[in-house]
Scaffold this motif. Structure first.
Motif, PDB file in Angstrom:
ATOM      1  N   TRP A 115       0.846  17.659 -10.702  1.00  0.00           N
ATOM      2  CA  TRP A 115       0.354  16.304 -10.949  1.00  0.00           C
ATOM      3  C   TRP A 115       0.654  15.378  -9.779  1.00  0.00           C
ATOM      4  O   TRP A 115      -0.173  14.541  -9.415  1.00  0.00           O
ATOM      5  N   LEU A 162      -1.780  16.335  -6.950  1.00  0.00           N
ATOM      6  CA  LEU A 162      -3.123  15.817  -7.216  1.00  0.00           C
ATOM      7  C   LEU A 162      -3.189  14.313  -6.977  1.00  0.00           C
ATOM      8  O   LEU A 162      -4.160  13.803  -6.378  1.00  0.00           O
ATOM      9  N   GLU A 163      -2.167  13.586  -7.419  1.00  0.00           N
ATOM     10  CA  GLU A 163      -2.144  12.135  -7.226  1.00  0.00           C
ATOM     11  C   GLU A 163      -2.081  11.767  -5.745  1.00  0.00           C
ATOM     12  O   GLU A 163      -2.785  10.865  -5.294  1.00  0.00           O
ATOM     13  N   ARG A 207      -4.838  24.131 -17.701  1.00  0.00           N
ATOM     14  CA  ARG A 207      -4.802  22.671 -17.556  1.00  0.00           C
ATOM     15  C   ARG A 207      -5.056  22.250 -16.117  1.00  0.00           C
ATOM     16  O   ARG A 207      -5.804  21.303 -15.854  1.00  0.00           O
ATOM     17  N   CYS A 208      -4.443  22.955 -15.169  1.00  0.00           N
ATOM     18  CA  CYS A 208      -4.638  22.630 -13.756  1.00  0.00           C
ATOM     19  C   CYS A 208      -6.095  22.835 -13.350  1.00  0.00           C
ATOM     20  O   CYS A 208      -6.692  22.000 -12.656  1.00  0.00           O
ATOM     21  N   GLU A 264      -8.439  20.144 -14.615  1.00  0.00           N
ATOM     22  CA  GLU A 264      -8.274  18.899 -13.856  1.00  0.00           C
ATOM     23  C   GLU A 264      -8.946  19.000 -12.494  1.00  0.00           C
ATOM     24  O   GLU A 264      -9.575  18.049 -12.025  1.00  0.00           O
ATOM     25  N   LEU A 265      -8.834  20.140 -11.840  1.00  0.00           N
ATOM     26  CA  LEU A 265      -9.438  20.313 -10.523  1.00  0.00           C
ATOM     27  C   LEU A 265     -10.962  20.323 -10.588  1.00  0.00           C
ATOM     28  O   LEU A 265     -11.638  19.993  -9.604  1.00  0.00           O
ATOM     29  N   GLU A 266     -11.505  20.684 -11.725  1.00  0.00           N
ATOM     30  CA  GLU A 266     -12.965  20.686 -11.859  1.00  0.00           C
ATOM     31  C   GLU A 266     -13.553  19.284 -11.761  1.00  0.00           C
ATOM     32  O   GLU A 266     -14.741  19.129 -11.461  1.00  0.00           O
ATOM     33  N   THR A 267     -12.736  18.273 -11.996  1.00  0.00           N
ATOM     34  CA  THR A 267     -13.214  16.891 -11.891  1.00  0.00           C
ATOM     35  C   THR A 267     -12.890  16.266 -10.535  1.00  0.00           C
ATOM     36  O   THR A 267     -13.293  15.145 -10.270  1.00  0.00           O
ATOM     37  N   ALA A 268     -12.144  16.979  -9.684  1.00  0.00           N
ATOM     38  CA  ALA A 268     -11.794  16.465  -8.358  1.00  0.00           C
ATOM     39  C   ALA A 268     -12.958  16.682  -7.393  1.00  0.00           C
ATOM     40  O   ALA A 268     -13.795  17.575  -7.579  1.00  0.00           O
TER      41      ALA A 268
END
Length: 255
Positions: A77, A80-81, A108-109, A112-116
């Motif tokens: 996290w 990513l931030e 979960r990771c 989240e990366l799919e939206t980055a």
């Protein structure tokens, strides 16, 4: 959709850094390097923060370097931030390297990366002692919209690669093998990097290619002609590690 995920992502040129060699995001002060690479691979990222390994962490030998880093990172996290905005603005696509973990954590990771932005693929790094069934379960949990690359221990890649290709990864990359060196009264262990590994890595790339595995060659690459050798052996792409970590790659002469 499933068939598309099984295809390697576009990569031009088919050359990149290996995980752990250049940090968590491209350094924009070396633009000449990024024009030479088709993607940037992040340092290994774990779900929870990890501290550097204690004690002696590296030792040179005649064929390269033994390194024991412990894969230090501030956790998924925080990475990513801090680096997500830099990935979005990077001059080349990013491959995020995730350390294999519990399937639900890894899932979960991945979600989240799919939206980055500007993420080309996810590379999953497996420990040396991973079992085949456990590795397949990790890949099954990570399947999603982003192509998956499995980074396998060099000495176990031929054993593990076919099952992971069947499970859904688009390619296999090669992690450095482990070794040990004496230091005074102690023996230190870690991963091996350097030119001495190239003949072994080249042999493994050829065997994986003959088995029909899409392989990213890595191990001991210190000259651009060795990159060409990897491609002749059947590598789809190539990763460079020690030469980048030491800062030597840009100073190498052609040929």
């Amino acid at each position: 959709m499933e068939e598309l995920l099984r295809q390697p992502p576009p990569l031009d040129p088919p050359l990149m850094n290996a995980a752990g060699s250049l940090g968590f995001a491209p350094n924009l002060r070396i633009p000449s390097l990024w024009s030479e690479f088709g993607a940037f691979v992040t340092n290994p990222v774990s779900m929870q923060p990890r501290k550097p390994a204690s004690g002696k962490r590296w030792q040179a030998f005649s064929g390269g370097v033994l390194l024991h880093s412990g894969y230090p990172n501030p956790g998924f996290w925080k990475v990513l931030e801090q680096f997500g905005p830099r990935w979005a603005q990077a001059p080349l696509p990013v491959i995020v390297h995730l350390l294999a973990s519990q399937p639900e954590e890894l899932q979960r990771c991945v979600l989240e990366l799919e939206t980055a932005e500007n993420i080309l693929a996810i590379e999953i790094g497996f420990p040396d002692a991973i079992g085949k069934q456990e590795a397949v379960q990790v890949i099954s949990a990570a399947l999603g919209e982003l192509p998956l690359i499995a980074r396998l221990p060099l000495t176990r890649s031929i054993e593990l690669a076919p099952a992971l290709i069947e499970a859904g990864v688009v390619a296999v990359s090669l992690a450095p093998p482990r070794g040990a060196l004496p230091m005074g009264d102690d023996v230190i262990s870690g991963r091996l990097y350097g030119p001495a590994l190239y003949p072994l890595a080249l042999q493994v790339v050829g065997e994986l290619n003959q088995a029909g595995v899409t392989v990213i060659g890595a191990g001991g690459i210190y000259h651009r002609q060795q990159v060409e050798g990897m491609h002749r052996a059947g590598a789809w792409a190539v990763q460079v590690d020690l030469a980048l970590w030491r800062g030597d790659w840009l100073d190498l002469e052609e040929g």
